[in-house]
Design a protein around this motif. Sequence first.
Motif, mmCIF file in Angstrom:
data_model
loop_
_atom_site.group_PDB
_atom_site.id
_atom_site.type_symbol
_atom_site.label_atom_id
_atom_site.label_comp_id
_atom_site.label_asym_id
_atom_site.label_seq_id
_atom_site.Cartn_x
_atom_site.Cartn_y
_atom_site.Cartn_z
ATOM 1 N N MET A 99 43.739 -52.050 29.905
ATOM 2 C CA MET A 99 43.747 -50.733 29.261
ATOM 3 C C MET A 99 42.503 -49.931 29.616
ATOM 4 N N LYS A 100 41.361 -50.592 29.644
ATOM 5 C CA LYS A 100 40.128 -49.898 30.020
ATOM 6 C C LYS A 100 40.226 -49.374 31.445
ATOM 7 N N GLU A 101 40.779 -50.183 32.348
ATOM 8 C CA GLU A 101 40.916 -49.767 33.747
ATOM 9 C C GLU A 101 41.913 -48.620 33.887
ATOM 10 N N ARG A 102 42.879 -48.554 32.983
ATOM 11 C CA ARG A 102 43.894 -47.491 33.031
ATOM 12 C C ARG A 102 43.401 -46.193 32.387
ATOM 13 N N GLY A 103 42.237 -46.235 31.741
ATOM 14 C CA GLY A 103 41.672 -45.011 31.202
ATOM 15 C C GLY A 103 41.765 -44.834 29.706
ATOM 16 N N VAL A 104 42.175 -45.885 28.969
ATOM 17 C CA VAL A 104 42.151 -45.789 27.512
ATOM 18 C C VAL A 104 40.684 -45.788 27.083
ATOM 19 N N LYS A 105 40.285 -44.767 26.357
ATOM 20 C CA LYS A 105 38.865 -44.561 26.071
ATOM 21 C C LYS A 105 38.312 -45.514 25.015
#
Length: 249
Positions: A99-105
Motif C-alpha cells: 500500500m505504501k508503494e502504491r501511494g496510500v499516504k
Amino acid sequence: MKMNSKMDPMGRAIADYHKTGKADRLRVFSPMFEEDEIPLPTLFRKYEEMPGIEQQALAMVKGKTLDVGAGAGCHSLVLQEKGVDVTAIDISPLSVETMKERGVKHVMEQDFFTLEGQYDTIIMLMNGIGIVGTLDRLPEFFKLLDRLLAPGGQVLCDSSDISYVFEDEDGTGMMIIPNEMAYYGEHSFQMRYKDTIGKPFDWLYIDADTLREKGARYGYAVEVVAEGEHYDYLARITKRQARRVQDSL
C-alpha cells in the motif's frame, strides 16, 4: 496481533501481483466448502470496477476515515483522490508495504481490535465485518466502536447472508444446518500461496437481521442501505441516540 511475514500468503500474493502484474493462485481452504481462490486483480480494482454497494459506501464516507483490512489499498486510494483524510490498516506486513508503494499516504500494520484513536467513518468492505470471526465476539466489536467512533460517527460494512448455501433442494426453503454449527455464518478458513501457508482463522458472514438484533443490545442502530446481487448487503452502523426523559409535572 501482527502477522509474521513468513506466514502471510495474502500479503505475499498482493506483493507479487503489485511488482509483476501476475501471481500464482491464492488458494482458500475450509472444512465446509470446496477449495476456492481469491482472484488477485479484484484486490487492485479501480472505482469503476467495484460493485455498486462498495461505490455507495465510498460515496457515504465523511470526515476522518479508517479503512479496516485494507489489503492492496484500493478503497483508500479512491478516497484519497476525493480529498478524504483516510488511514488504512492491515495485519499483513507485506500488504502494508505494498500500500505504501502504491501511494496510500497513511498506512499502519495494525490489528483493528487493539487500535486507538477516533474516526468519523470506519469502512469494512469486501465482507469486511467478517474479521469479527464469531457471534460471541460481537460484544467486543461494539464496545470497541464505543471508543473508536467520534460523536455522530458511522461504520459502513458489507456482509452476506449465506443461508442459501444450506437450503434444501426440494423447493421448500428449509435450511439444513449441520449439528456442530452454532450459527450458519461462522466459518474457518486457511490460505495458501505457493509454499506460504497461513494460520487458520475464523470468519463471520452475518445476516442483516442478526446484525441488527446484536447491535441493538449494545446501543447501535443498523440500517441496510443497499443490497447486492449475490445475497450481499451494505449496512450503516451508528450509535443510538439516548432517549430524553421529561419530568412529568
